[in-house]
Design an enzyme around this catalytic site. Sequence first.
Site, PDB file in Angstrom:
ATOM      1  N   THR B  13       0.823  -1.209   0.000  1.00 35.46           N
ATOM      2  CA  THR B  13       0.000   0.000   0.000  1.00 35.46           C
ATOM      3  C   THR B  13       0.858   1.261   0.000  1.00 35.46           C
ATOM      4  OG1 THR B  13      -1.628  -1.230   1.277  1.00 35.46           O
ATOM      5  CG2 THR B  13      -1.888   1.146   1.224  1.00 35.46           C
ATOM      6  N   ALA B  33      12.835  20.444  -3.632  1.00 39.01           N
ATOM      7  CA  ALA B  33      14.078  19.832  -3.137  1.00 39.01           C
ATOM      8  C   ALA B  33      15.315  20.545  -3.663  1.00 39.01           C
ATOM      9  CB  ALA B  33      14.127  18.361  -3.545  1.00 39.01           C
ATOM     10  N   ARG B  45       8.857  -8.356  -3.782  1.00 37.15           N
ATOM     11  CA  ARG B  45       8.677  -9.760  -4.118  1.00 37.15           C
ATOM     12  C   ARG B  45       7.676  -9.954  -5.247  1.00 37.15           C
ATOM     13  NH1 ARG B  45       8.040 -12.337   1.578  1.00 37.15           N
ATOM     14  NH2 ARG B  45       9.116 -10.487   2.339  1.00 37.15           N
ATOM     15  N   GLU B 127       9.170  10.070   9.703  1.00 38.76           N
ATOM     16  CA  GLU B 127       7.937  10.860   9.875  1.00 38.76           C
ATOM     17  C   GLU B 127       6.692  10.027   9.634  1.00 38.76           C
ATOM     18  OE1 GLU B 127       5.763  13.246  11.115  1.00 38.76           O
ATOM     19  OE2 GLU B 127       7.338  14.676  10.572  1.00 38.76           O
ATOM     20  N   VAL B 130       4.482   7.734  12.447  1.00 36.30           N
ATOM     21  CA  VAL B 130       3.485   8.204  13.414  1.00 36.30           C
ATOM     22  C   VAL B 130       2.455   9.100  12.730  1.00 36.30           C
ATOM     23  CG1 VAL B 130       3.105   9.414  15.593  1.00 36.30           C
ATOM     24  CG2 VAL B 130       5.248   8.166  15.226  1.00 36.30           C
ATOM     25  N   GLY B 185     -11.742  -2.781   5.345  1.00 36.70           N
ATOM     26  CA  GLY B 185     -10.295  -2.763   5.193  1.00 36.70           C
ATOM     27  C   GLY B 185      -9.596  -1.829   6.179  1.00 36.70           C
ATOM     28  N   ASP B 199      -0.316  -0.826  18.474  1.00 39.33           N
ATOM     29  CA  ASP B 199       0.080   0.105  17.413  1.00 39.33           C
ATOM     30  C   ASP B 199       0.202   1.528  17.984  1.00 39.33           C
ATOM     31  OD1 ASP B 199       0.236   0.862  14.418  1.00 39.33           O
ATOM     32  OD2 ASP B 199      -1.436   2.080  15.143  1.00 39.33           O
ATOM     33  N   LYS B 203       3.609   4.158  18.464  1.00 35.64           N
ATOM     34  CA  LYS B 203       3.688   5.545  18.029  1.00 35.64           C
ATOM     35  C   LYS B 203       3.915   6.484  19.214  1.00 35.64           C
ATOM     36  CE  LYS B 203       0.558   4.449  14.212  1.00 35.64           C
ATOM     37  NZ  LYS B 203      -0.873   4.342  13.871  1.00 35.64           N
ATOM     38  N   GLY B 300      -3.253   5.012   5.208  1.00 40.39           N
ATOM     39  CA  GLY B 300      -3.641   5.052   3.801  1.00 40.39           C
ATOM     40  C   GLY B 300      -2.429   5.249   2.925  1.00 40.39           C
TER      41      GLY B 300
END
Lengths: 434, 434
Positions: B13, B33, B45, B127, B130, B185, B199, B203, B300
């Site tokens: 994802t 940049a 994979r 970054e 979290v 999901g 989880d 964080k 996401g």
Amino acid sequence: MKPVKIGICGLGTVGSGTFNVISRNQRDINARAGCDIIISQIGARRDNPNCNTGDTAVSRDIFDVVRNPDIDIVVELIGGTSVAKDLVLEAIANGKHVVTANKALIAEHGNEIFQKAKAAGVTVAFEAAVAGGIPIIKAIREGLSANSIEWLAGIINGTGNFILTEMRDKGRAFDDVLKEAQALGYAEADPTFDVEGIDAAHKLVILASIAFGMPLQFDKVFTEGITKITAEDVSYAQELGYRIKHLGIAKRGENGVELRVHPTLVSDKQLIANVDGVMNAVMVKGDAVGPTLYYGAGAGAEPTASAVVADVVDLARTLTADPEHRVPHLGFQPNELSDLTVLPMSEVSTGYYVRMNAEDKTGVLSTITQILSDAGVSIEALIQKEQAENVDTVPIILLTNRALEQHLLNAIEKIQALPTVVGDVTHIRVESLS
Amino acid sequence: MKPVKIGICGLGTVGSGTFNVISRNQRDINARAGCDIIISQIGARRDNPNCNTGDTAVSRDIFDVVRNPDIDIVVELIGGTSVAKDLVLEAIANGKHVVTANKALIAEHGNEIFQKAKAAGVTVAFEAAVAGGIPIIKAIREGLSANSIEWLAGIINGTGNFILTEMRDKGRAFDDVLKEAQALGYAEADPTFDVEGIDAAHKLVILASIAFGMPLQFDKVFTEGITKITAEDVSYAQELGYRIKHLGIAKRGENGVELRVHPTLVSDKQLIANVDGVMNAVMVKGDAVGPTLYYGAGAGAEPTASAVVADVVDLARTLTADPEHRVPHLGFQPNELSDLTVLPMSEVSTGYYVRMNAEDKTGVLSTITQILSDAGVSIEALIQKEQAENVDTVPIILLTNRALEQHLLNAIEKIQALPTVVGDVTHIRVESLS
């Protein structure tokens, strides 16, 4: 690492806050910066009772600070755009980095200042210029650098937000709350900069340039204040499920960029509609990250000092870096800024809240809705109030779907000319922020 | 400037989101940049149908990427703590900078990883680990560097927040909403990491170390999930003017630091109480800036990619900088980290929501309040419900003032032993966040 020496110019609210924060949190700040940050000199016409400067050298001529060969970073906290500009330009010419909280200076003279800074290989940092202690410039310029920014919208003037919050909470009138804000020190004796949106416009133009990568164009911002907002508008908005917020909005569209500061109806389900009192908040919508929001104190001695000192720490961390590798002033490399067109307000489209007083006669409402429909403005919701005693007219409140501002203005002109419509037709813009 | 070459390891994802964001916003990203950022190689994979990798070299062995001499920055997006750790350590050993979204890896092995990175003169950026796209690490580490951070509190698990929001909005039961979250999901087939708070604990420990300048201590976090929250608790909380949020809280006190993840009652007037659905938000209270809040999508593909790419841009900007001048991994210079004690939960004090079922007899309530009073726990509010039909007991809901957790537990033990109290006594902590 060798210590970084700073000179503070101006010892007013923010100047004394900066001195106090650095003094109090010296250990933590140095541990973060990786070197000692030393206040070598203060330039101030007078002392400040909120600030015990101890042994620190104080000069009554602020220009002594920018000419002091020992000083690496000049912190400009005198405000205004005349002396401050001379001071900053002389600091740059003398090879010093600059940290400033001066939104007017950056908004109106930033292009020139950044150009001179680049030529001299120094950085001008200005996190404190927008939304006080909220690290919003850093968020946009660095935190969201992956995104194409679609729009941003902010409550970036605490005084205005305090007034609108009080009007809503207590049903009070604008003038009444303004007097209280002045008594509390939230508003100046001359409140024009705050209530007419000039202060917000200064901040908006800075945020927009960083978000979209375009030169600062303060003169192109559409600015409307909150002085005409009435207690009834606030109350009708609430009835419709909205709150009135004074927003600075920057939006990128196909035809150009919108830069506008005006009272705005926002759904009370939106987080930003619930930002009350003197607090600030900025929403930023990026194409990858989606909507984000940053909230905190937008003014005050120590919140603003928090941003000033963060800039000093950033500079201390990058002092020895190749200037080409520092974060560019407007987020994008200077040669990559684009010449996006700023749209005139007539070409902007939003929803509208429209309020008028009309005679309570058959056919009046249908004439009004016909005029709107002919102009291409469709109605989303309508409130018609009962006729009050001893009053010949009834208030009609409409919420429209998105329409071009020019189309709405055309319709309002016609509605205003109707003999059955009495007094001015008020319109306030509505934003979905989604 | 010469281009910066990155290698992406993992094309799930976040990996595909990262590839897509860099491809789509290439122009803006490079303009920010100050150099071209090129994806030189992908290690994965298998292919991902959401991602057209075009001409980019793809290797089926992810270790090819960390061994590719062309690559400057390795982006680790495979997740987990075994292969990911080997990969990151080998990248560091090969002199490559690392960007990762892997909270478990940083929370559990960060101390070792940062030490090795420092020795090798490279940076490990995280970054994205979290709160997804919210630039919260940058805000604390750089934006608030002037402050002594007093506490932070965050909704840092979107799945848990979605479940609690649905329970409140629709009066649904935990298990019921969890099934929907799995179907949508938002939750994994094995939801333990999310609903048990692991989880969030990963964080939280990262945020706390950056805020307070202390080594990562994941094993010291008190963690309580949301599986025992009932629809009635959610509804009683609302009646009392609160919402139940699953918060990660880090607070610095005189005796030490509190690190805790648990369901928490928060006043519905607080902005953070109004953060709904899968969205994340973190409040940070600094001594100078006051309370601040950062809101956005916590997970996401593209929100997380937003943070990953921001780290890449930051690294591109500082690639040639003296390593000593880069922002330190935990905000403070490694030799300045402090050995603050993490307090056991029994020594923490908060307010409490307490719910029990008791027989509807004279004297029961006075016995309960006496036990609490003897234990040093005072009552702020009390709801006693009517007895329902066919039920012998009535629910009693109490809100207490701040008390030491140990004192409350002592009282609950005694209350639970009363013959008039039936079933378990529930307690949920209350935080004022001010």
